[in-house]
Write a protein that holds these residues in place. Structure first.
Motif, PDB file in Angstrom:
ATOM      1  N   LEU A   1      14.318  71.668 -22.116  1.00  0.00           N
ATOM      2  CA  LEU A   1      14.207  72.157 -23.486  1.00  0.00           C
ATOM      3  C   LEU A   1      15.032  73.420 -23.690  1.00  0.00           C
ATOM      4  CD1 LEU A   1      12.894  71.995 -26.305  1.00  0.00           C
ATOM      5  CD2 LEU A   1      10.961  73.299 -25.375  1.00  0.00           C
ATOM      6  N   PHE A   2      14.997  74.324 -22.712  1.00  0.00           N
ATOM      7  CA  PHE A   2      15.699  75.601 -22.842  1.00  0.00           C
ATOM      8  C   PHE A   2      17.042  75.610 -22.122  1.00  0.00           C
ATOM      9  CE2 PHE A   2      11.122  76.818 -23.153  1.00  0.00           C
ATOM     10  CZ  PHE A   2      11.143  77.070 -24.516  1.00  0.00           C
ATOM     11  N   LYS A   3      17.477  74.411 -21.682  1.00  0.00           N
ATOM     12  CA  LYS A   3      18.790  74.265 -21.046  1.00  0.00           C
ATOM     13  C   LYS A   3      18.942  75.185 -19.834  1.00  0.00           C
ATOM     14  CE  LYS A   3      21.084  72.673 -25.265  1.00  0.00           C
ATOM     15  NZ  LYS A   3      19.821  72.466 -25.993  1.00  0.00           N
TER      16      LYS A   3
ATOM     17  N   LEU B   1      11.924  64.694 -27.009  1.00  0.00           N
ATOM     18  CA  LEU B   1      13.139  65.483 -26.837  1.00  0.00           C
ATOM     19  C   LEU B   1      14.372  64.589 -26.835  1.00  0.00           C
ATOM     20  CD1 LEU B   1      14.402  68.225 -26.446  1.00  0.00           C
ATOM     21  CD2 LEU B   1      13.914  68.080 -24.000  1.00  0.00           C
ATOM     22  N   ASP B   2      14.263  63.410 -26.220  1.00  0.00           N
ATOM     23  CA  ASP B   2      15.369  62.442 -26.265  1.00  0.00           C
ATOM     24  C   ASP B   2      15.741  62.131 -27.712  1.00  0.00           C
ATOM     25  OD1 ASP B   2      15.667  62.164 -23.543  1.00  0.00           O
ATOM     26  OD2 ASP B   2      14.328  60.427 -23.396  1.00  0.00           O
ATOM     27  N   ALA B   3      14.718  61.843 -28.521  1.00  0.00           N
ATOM     28  CA  ALA B   3      14.953  61.464 -29.913  1.00  0.00           C
ATOM     29  C   ALA B   3      15.547  62.621 -30.709  1.00  0.00           C
ATOM     30  CB  ALA B   3      13.646  60.997 -30.551  1.00  0.00           C
ATOM     31  N   VAL B   4      15.060  63.831 -30.463  1.00  0.00           N
ATOM     32  CA  VAL B   4      15.582  65.001 -31.185  1.00  0.00           C
ATOM     33  C   VAL B   4      17.039  65.247 -30.817  1.00  0.00           C
ATOM     34  CG1 VAL B   4      15.373  67.500 -31.463  1.00  0.00           C
ATOM     35  CG2 VAL B   4      13.317  66.079 -31.437  1.00  0.00           C
ATOM     36  N   GLU B   5      17.363  65.150 -29.529  1.00  0.00           N
ATOM     37  CA  GLU B   5      18.738  65.404 -29.091  1.00  0.00           C
ATOM     38  C   GLU B   5      19.700  64.344 -29.613  1.00  0.00           C
ATOM     39  OE1 GLU B   5      18.374  65.726 -24.864  1.00  0.00           O
ATOM     40  OE2 GLU B   5      17.932  67.879 -24.941  1.00  0.00           O
ATOM     41  N   LYS B   6      19.242  63.093 -29.709  1.00  0.00           N
ATOM     42  CA  LYS B   6      20.097  62.036 -30.255  1.00  0.00           C
ATOM     43  C   LYS B   6      20.265  62.192 -31.761  1.00  0.00           C
ATOM     44  CE  LYS B   6      19.038  58.600 -26.694  1.00  0.00           C
ATOM     45  NZ  LYS B   6      18.378  57.303 -26.386  1.00  0.00           N
ATOM     46  N   SER B   7      19.207  62.638 -32.430  1.00  0.00           N
ATOM     47  CA  SER B   7      19.262  62.799 -33.885  1.00  0.00           C
ATOM     48  C   SER B   7      20.042  64.042 -34.294  1.00  0.00           C
ATOM     49  CB  SER B   7      17.840  62.878 -34.458  1.00  0.00           C
ATOM     50  OG  SER B   7      17.093  61.724 -34.140  1.00  0.00           O
TER      51      SER B   7
ATOM     52  N   HIS C   1      12.669  57.594 -37.007  1.00  0.00           N
ATOM     53  CA  HIS C   1      13.511  56.394 -36.964  1.00  0.00           C
ATOM     54  C   HIS C   1      14.108  56.201 -35.574  1.00  0.00           C
ATOM     55  CE1 HIS C   1      14.196  56.502 -41.613  1.00  0.00           C
ATOM     56  NE2 HIS C   1      13.032  55.955 -41.273  1.00  0.00           N
ATOM     57  N   GLU C   2      14.489  57.292 -34.938  1.00  0.00           N
ATOM     58  CA  GLU C   2      15.050  57.203 -33.587  1.00  0.00           C
ATOM     59  C   GLU C   2      13.986  56.736 -32.598  1.00  0.00           C
ATOM     60  OE1 GLU C   2      17.721  57.008 -30.746  1.00  0.00           O
ATOM     61  OE2 GLU C   2      18.274  57.668 -32.772  1.00  0.00           O
ATOM     62  N   LEU C   3      12.758  57.234 -32.758  1.00  0.00           N
ATOM     63  CA  LEU C   3      11.672  56.822 -31.866  1.00  0.00           C
ATOM     64  C   LEU C   3      11.346  55.344 -32.031  1.00  0.00           C
ATOM     65  CD1 LEU C   3       9.268  59.889 -32.270  1.00  0.00           C
ATOM     66  CD2 LEU C   3      10.464  59.229 -30.182  1.00  0.00           C
ATOM     67  N   GLN C   4      11.465  54.836 -33.244  1.00  0.00           N
ATOM     68  CA  GLN C   4      11.114  53.442 -33.514  1.00  0.00           C
ATOM     69  C   GLN C   4      12.112  52.455 -32.926  1.00  0.00           C
ATOM     70  OE1 GLN C   4      10.770  53.636 -37.795  1.00  0.00           O
ATOM     71  NE2 GLN C   4       8.557  54.040 -37.717  1.00  0.00           N
ATOM     72  N   LYS C   5      13.246  52.948 -32.459  1.00  0.00           N
ATOM     73  CA  LYS C   5      14.235  52.070 -31.837  1.00  0.00           C
ATOM     74  C   LYS C   5      13.792  51.629 -30.448  1.00  0.00           C
ATOM     75  CE  LYS C   5      18.186  54.187 -34.219  1.00  0.00           C
ATOM     76  NZ  LYS C   5      19.468  54.932 -34.023  1.00  0.00           N
ATOM     77  N   HIS C   6      12.813  52.351 -29.884  1.00  0.00           N
ATOM     78  CA  HIS C   6      12.391  52.076 -28.508  1.00  0.00           C
ATOM     79  C   HIS C   6      11.091  51.285 -28.485  1.00  0.00           C
ATOM     80  CE1 HIS C   6      15.497  54.811 -27.093  1.00  0.00           C
ATOM     81  NE2 HIS C   6      15.114  55.638 -28.048  1.00  0.00           N
TER      82      HIS C   6
END
Length: 317
Positions: free
Chosen positions: A45-47, A282-288, A312-317
């Motif tokens: 999260l904080f890289k 976090l995956d969905a946020v980073e992709k969005s 919407h990104e979460l619903q793809k999985h």
């Protein structure tokens, strides 16, 4: 022991000290804690970089090493015992100054004993300084060749430490000689020298001008006096690192603040999102939002449009 005044007025938006109280927001994601260590999710999260694997599974701190050494009857005078004991002592004692370190020293350590991040005020999260540490528990006089050896670790640094925000730290129970001080001053790398006794007491801290170019200008050193020695009658003395003349938070506090901010980040996505693992969120946020996470509003919640995009990104999985 004389204390400095509490720190005030950290830069807005940078210091996690501003999150000293939890906010009361919907929390659809599990965030229970067993301890305050920096977890893989927190690092992501904080890289913050993840250290290479430790050289052994037999111990990972001073307490477990002492138990292991006793179990296998490792002589306290052996090179392995002295070196490993000192590395863990340094790792533990420097937490007092916001240094989060991990031991990686081993057969293929490229001369690096500890790696980690330095979470100084105003640099607690993504901007934490990366550090490469060499520990020299030597009884002999230390020369400028050690500085050249430390410079060489930058070229062998692990992934995540190959940045222009990385500093090298040479730690020894002996005081820096004139040759060492001159070599530090000449170096084109940001370097520190810390004299740390075998009991973990910091006695000396030096750094070069290149280190200050990392934005460490407010870093300072102060001599502090403690209790009077029962035998000699003299006051015990040590040095303390300060930031802008004030105490530097202990790493324990930094870890608590990181976890608190992490919880607030999760909560900022509101109750409309399904209950999912934080890594999936976090995956969905980073992709969005590949260019950076959106800011939350005055109520601590990100906008509805941002939530919808992530949903919407979460619903793809």
């Amino acid at each position: 022991m004389r204390r400095l005044r509490p720190r005030h007025g950290l830069a807005a938006g940078l210091s996690i000290c501003q999150y000293s109280e939890s906010i009361n927001l919907p929390r659809p994601f599990s965030s229970s804690r067993i301890n305050n260590e920096i977890t893989p999710f927190t690092r992501r999260l904080f890289k913050l970089p993840s250290a290479p694997p430790t050289p052994t599974q037999n111990h990972n701190n001073l307490t477990t090493f002492l138990s292991y050494a006793e179990r296998i009857s490792l002589p306290e005078t052996s090179t392995v015992y002295v070196g490993t004991h000192y590395e863990y002592t340094v790792l533990q004692s420097l937490r007092r100054y916001s240094l989060s370190l991990q031991r990686i020293g081993g057969r293929d350590d490229a001369g690096i004993d500890l790696v980690g991040t330095w979470h100084l005020p105003e640099r607690e999260r993504e901007r934490a300084v990366r550090v490469l540490v060499q520990c020299k528990a030597l009884k002999s006089k230390l020369g400028p060749n050690l500085v050249r050896e430390l410079e060489g670790t930058f070229r062998q640094a692990p992934v995540g430490w190959r940045t222009d925000q990385t500093a090298g730290v040479l730690v020894s129970p002996r005081e820096a000689t004139k040759g060492v001080r001159d070599a530090l001053a000449r170096s084109s790398y940001p370097l520190f020298w810390m004299m740390v006794e075998r009991d973990g007491t910091l006695r000396q801290a030096l750094w070069n001008a290149r280190a200050e170019e990392l934005g460490l200008g407010p870093l300072g050193v102060e001599t502090r006096y403690g209790t009077r020695d029962s035998e000699s009658g003299t006051l015990t003395k040590e040095v303390a690192l300060t930031w802008d003349g004030c105490d530097i938070p202990h790493m324990d506090q930094i870890e608590r603040d990181l976890l608190r901010f992490e919880d607030q980040w999760v909560a900022s996505w509101g109750a409309k999102l399904p209950v999912v693992e934080k890594d999936v969120l976090l995956d969905a946020v980073e992709k969005s939002f590949p260019d950076g996470h959106p800011e939350s509003g005055p109520d601590g919640i990100v906008s509805e449009s941002c939530q919808t995009k992530v949903l919407h990104e979460l619903q793809k999985h």
